[in-house]
Motif scaffolding. Structure first.
Motif, PDB file in Angstrom:
ATOM      1  N   TYR A   1       0.844  -1.196   0.000  1.00  0.00           N
ATOM      2  CA  TYR A   1       0.000   0.000   0.000  1.00  0.00           C
ATOM      3  C   TYR A   1       0.881   1.247   0.000  1.00  0.00           C
ATOM      4  O   TYR A   1       1.888   1.303   0.723  1.00  0.00           O
ATOM      5  CB  TYR A   1      -0.903   0.027   1.241  1.00  0.00           C
ATOM      6  CG  TYR A   1      -1.744   1.286   1.361  1.00  0.00           C
ATOM      7  CD1 TYR A   1      -3.008   1.350   0.787  1.00  0.00           C
ATOM      8  CD2 TYR A   1      -1.263   2.416   2.028  1.00  0.00           C
ATOM      9  CE1 TYR A   1      -3.784   2.506   0.875  1.00  0.00           C
ATOM     10  CE2 TYR A   1      -2.028   3.578   2.122  1.00  0.00           C
ATOM     11  CZ  TYR A   1      -3.280   3.609   1.545  1.00  0.00           C
ATOM     12  OH  TYR A   1      -4.038   4.766   1.635  1.00  0.00           O
ATOM     13  N   THR A   2       0.488   2.198  -0.809  1.00  0.00           N
ATOM     14  CA  THR A   2       1.031   3.566  -0.726  1.00  0.00           C
ATOM     15  C   THR A   2      -0.140   4.523  -0.863  1.00  0.00           C
ATOM     16  O   THR A   2      -1.157   4.185  -1.492  1.00  0.00           O
ATOM     17  CB  THR A   2       2.060   3.862  -1.825  1.00  0.00           C
ATOM     18  OG1 THR A   2       1.411   3.820  -3.109  1.00  0.00           O
ATOM     19  CG2 THR A   2       3.223   2.869  -1.800  1.00  0.00           C
ATOM     20  N   PRO A   3      -0.031   5.719  -0.300  1.00  0.00           N
ATOM     21  CA  PRO A   3      -1.121   6.693  -0.439  1.00  0.00           C
ATOM     22  C   PRO A   3      -1.430   7.008  -1.910  1.00  0.00           C
ATOM     23  O   PRO A   3      -2.586   7.267  -2.260  1.00  0.00           O
ATOM     24  CB  PRO A   3      -0.593   7.922   0.298  1.00  0.00           C
ATOM     25  CG  PRO A   3       0.398   7.387   1.278  1.00  0.00           C
ATOM     26  CD  PRO A   3       1.041   6.217   0.590  1.00  0.00           C
ATOM     27  N   GLU A   4      -0.387   6.976  -2.752  1.00  0.00           N
ATOM     28  CA  GLU A   4      -0.582   7.324  -4.158  1.00  0.00           C
ATOM     29  C   GLU A   4      -1.306   6.215  -4.932  1.00  0.00           C
ATOM     30  O   GLU A   4      -2.213   6.484  -5.725  1.00  0.00           O
ATOM     31  CB  GLU A   4       0.777   7.597  -4.831  1.00  0.00           C
ATOM     32  CG  GLU A   4       1.560   8.767  -4.266  1.00  0.00           C
ATOM     33  CD  GLU A   4       2.227   8.449  -2.944  1.00  0.00           C
ATOM     34  OE1 GLU A   4       2.493   9.390  -2.175  1.00  0.00           O
ATOM     35  OE2 GLU A   4       2.477   7.239  -2.672  1.00  0.00           O
ATOM     36  N   ARG A   5      -0.940   4.976  -4.676  1.00  0.00           N
ATOM     37  CA  ARG A   5      -1.481   3.855  -5.453  1.00  0.00           C
ATOM     38  C   ARG A   5      -2.607   3.122  -4.727  1.00  0.00           C
ATOM     39  O   ARG A   5      -3.361   2.366  -5.350  1.00  0.00           O
ATOM     40  CB  ARG A   5      -0.382   2.852  -5.779  1.00  0.00           C
ATOM     41  CG  ARG A   5       0.719   3.399  -6.661  1.00  0.00           C
ATOM     42  CD  ARG A   5       1.737   2.322  -7.005  1.00  0.00           C
ATOM     43  NE  ARG A   5       1.160   1.243  -7.793  1.00  0.00           N
ATOM     44  CZ  ARG A   5       1.837   0.167  -8.211  1.00  0.00           C
ATOM     45  NH1 ARG A   5       3.122   0.049  -7.895  1.00  0.00           N
ATOM     46  NH2 ARG A   5       1.246  -0.772  -8.930  1.00  0.00           N
ATOM     47  N   GLY A   6      -2.731   3.319  -3.440  1.00  0.00           N
ATOM     48  CA  GLY A   6      -3.678   2.532  -2.669  1.00  0.00           C
ATOM     49  C   GLY A   6      -3.169   1.107  -2.526  1.00  0.00           C
ATOM     50  O   GLY A   6      -1.962   0.864  -2.535  1.00  0.00           O
TER      51      GLY A   6
ATOM     52  N   TYR B   1      -1.895   1.216   6.621  1.00  0.00           N
ATOM     53  CA  TYR B   1      -3.253   1.193   6.081  1.00  0.00           C
ATOM     54  C   TYR B   1      -4.163   0.297   6.922  1.00  0.00           C
ATOM     55  O   TYR B   1      -5.252   0.703   7.344  1.00  0.00           O
ATOM     56  CB  TYR B   1      -3.216   0.705   4.627  1.00  0.00           C
ATOM     57  CG  TYR B   1      -4.573   0.330   4.073  1.00  0.00           C
ATOM     58  CD1 TYR B   1      -5.504   1.297   3.705  1.00  0.00           C
ATOM     59  CD2 TYR B   1      -4.932  -1.019   3.924  1.00  0.00           C
ATOM     60  CE1 TYR B   1      -6.750   0.940   3.198  1.00  0.00           C
ATOM     61  CE2 TYR B   1      -6.166  -1.381   3.418  1.00  0.00           C
ATOM     62  CZ  TYR B   1      -7.076  -0.402   3.066  1.00  0.00           C
ATOM     63  OH  TYR B   1      -8.318  -0.752   2.587  1.00  0.00           O
TER      64      TYR B   1
END
Length: 587
Positions: free
Chosen positions: A514-519, A579
């Motif tokens: 998970y990353t904030p940019e890609r979800g 997340y």
């Protein structure tokens, strides 16, 4: 106003099972006209053999014993114990009968002679209090040698969990009743092969319970003989009546179990069940290769049926091609295992959860959907009641949303269910081992985010979590859950799908990140199930990143829904941990 229940009011009387019993039963009114539960048995004849046991309930014990004595020679039963209580009524006796039957089968000490005319899970006034009394009754019968193991030992056993004597909840009972009625109609007609019925439900709603129950019930109706007693109060007794039971006589039936591990477990259960046989538990290959046509095939975990694709070993791929050629005279070279079953059986009853498909060679959702759309609504059933997780259906739905592109709007907690992320690898592993020492059947499982080095090098470790925690993958493929060293290993989706645990510890590797940019996204390079990410070259299908996301999130959803009492997570990827920390408490 109903009087309070006296917890110590029951007594158990013992009689020899012969003609003298009728005279003895004439001396007490409650043995002639009062709801009772009774246990008929014969001890094992050999040191390592099985005894025989029959458990029943009746409002007229003496008359019921007269009926049993008429058929005494068949099973050579020696003694009868009758449970008496001034507070018993019909509902209590049905519940106690069901309770003791399920424990008797799970205990494994006796061959259980009961038929499945209908064991229901119905509520009634004071049930919780009576359930405490039932445990006392069980312990007294155990002290007299009728049972061997304790209740906790029994409920953790494979026999108990896969028993054909489970009490059905309301939506399961409705499904079984409607399926029988539909089958009765079709068997009386000249219905073409390939009539479908679908039973759908989320993890833990008891699809396997329905499948195994149906197998036993259909065989009991098929084997029923004239002169045997029928209790008209039991749920499915109408199908045993003359004029109906003949339609079910001599049916050729089988249960298809795609996963090898679960198939072997069911073979052992069927081998100990009167009327059933391990030969009734089949793979799609063995059913397709049978020289006989089937009347009914029940498919458990139907979402794991294979499409036309490369199989786990080349020999099976060759066999797949040969089966298609033999069944369809070369006219349908790309046929799936679903096509095989449609060709081989008049009726196919599918236990299905489309959200548990975990590999590209699993039959595509669209092919199931096409048949679902063509199936009348009267032949489609949905199970709702959560039987596994104390978190209930809300927990199952919550997990599905957490691992989707549309996560929950808020964090939820589940009062009766343990649910935590544990950052410390050593604490995570020790938590599962502690639960296993206390209640048993607690296991660590993991996503397929580590290579299986120990498959060839028995001294190698597969999963290194740091903190001195190194774990091997499951050393057994078949029945890993119950194997001796399982608590020290990590199971995969292929060893745990279809099984229940008390507590589960789920390791989420770097295959899901998970990353904030890609979800949420998957990293194919960190996913090591070769058959889980391959393209289906035989059908020209490419496994896309979207497909892989579906398979991997389905895997973690299945893993997180194995535990009845609780789930613990250890998460490798820092972004994913942050997340998931929004939705699960962190220790």
């Amino acid at each position: 106003m109903e009087r309070p229940i006296n917890m110590t009011s029951f007594e158990i009387q013992r009689f020899d099972f012969d003609e003298s019993l009728l005279n003895s039963a004439s001396t007490e009114q409650r043995l002639q006209n009062w709801p009772v539960v009774y246990v008929l048995n014969r001890p094992a004849q050999k040191a390592h053999g099985l005894g025989r046991i029959y458990i029943g309930e009746s409002r007229s014990f003496r008359n019921r014993m007269k009926q049993h004595l008429d058929g005494k020679k068949e099973h050579d039963l020696k003694a009868v114990r009758v449970v008496l209580d001034d507070t018993f009524n019909k509902s209590v006796c049905l519940d106690l009968e069901s309770f003791l039957i399920s424990l008797a089968f799970g205990d494994g000490r006796n061959e259980v002679l009961n038929r499945n005319m209908g064991i229901s899970d119905a509520d009634y006034f004071g049930r919780a209090t009576y359930r405490d009394t039932f445990r006392d009754i069980f312990e007294e019968l155990r002290n007299e040698g009728l049972f061997q193991r304790s209740i906790p030992e029994i409920v953790n056993s494979e026999l108990f969990k896969l028993s054909p004597f489970k009490a059905l909840n309301n939506d399961q009972a409705i499904a079984v009743m409607d399926i029988l009625e539909g089958l009765s109609e079709d068997l009386a007609s000249d219905a073409e092969p390939g009539q479908f019925t679908f039973v759908q439900g989320s993890p833990g709603t008891g699809k396997t319970v329905v499948a195994v129950y149906l197998m036993k019930l259909l065989k009991d109706i098929s084997d029923f003989r004239d002169g045997e007693d029928i209790d008209g109060d039991e749920m499915f007794s109408e199908f045993f009546l003359e004029g109906t039971r003949e339609r079910f006589k001599d049916l050729k039936i089988g249960i298809i179990v795609p996963q090898q591990a679960l198939r072997k477990s069911l073979e052992r259960v069927f081998a100990t069940t009167p009327g059933l046989s391990k030969t009734m538990v089949l793979s799609a290959f063995t059913a397709a290769d049978s020289p006989e046509q089937f009347d009914v095939l029940i498919v458990d975990e139907a979402h794991r049926l294979n499409q036309y694709s490369a199989q786990s070993v080349p020999a099976l791929t060759k066999r797949f091609n040969e089966t298609n050629k033999a069944l369809f005279d070369g006219q349908k070279p790309h046929a799936s295992q679903l096509d095989w079953l449609k060709k081989k059986s008049r009726h196919v009853i599918m236990m299905l959860d489309l959200e548990q498909s975990v590999r590209p060679n699993d039959l595509p959702q669209e092919e199931f959907q096409e048949i679902l759309d063509q199936t009348p609504q009267s032949r489609k059933y949905r199970l709702h009641t959560q039987m596994r997780s104390l978190g209930g259906e809300d927990y199952i739905d919550y997990v599905k949303k957490v691992f989707s592109k549309l996560p929950p709007a808020e964090k939820l907690t589940f009062k009766d269910y343990d649910l935590e992320i544990i950052d410390s690898p050593s604490e995570f592993v020790e938590t599962i081992k502690q639960h296993d020492r206390e209640v048993g059947l607690s296991r660590v499982v993991a996503g397929y985010a580590w290579k299986w080095a120990s498959q060839k090098n028995k001294s190698a470790y597969d999963i290194d979590l740091g903190d001195g925690v190194q774990i091997q993958w499951n050393s057994k493929v078949v029945d890993w859950v119950n194997s001796k060293n399982a608590v020290n290993e990590a199971g995969s989706i292929h060893t745990i799908q279809g099984y229940d645990l008390n507590y589960v510890g789920v390791i989420i590797g770097r295959d899901l990140q998970y990353t904030p940019e890609r979800g949420l996204f998957v990293d194919k390079s960190q996913y090591f199930d070769a058959k889980g990410k391959t393209n289906n070259k035989m059908r020209g299908q490419t496994t896309t990143e979207e497909d892989l996301f579906k398979y991997i999130t389905n895997i973690y959803t299945v893993l997180l829904t194995r535990g009845m009492r609780g789930t613990y997570l250890h998460i490798v990827d820092d972004g994913l941990r942050e997340y998931l920390g929004r939705y699960f408490s962190v220790r």
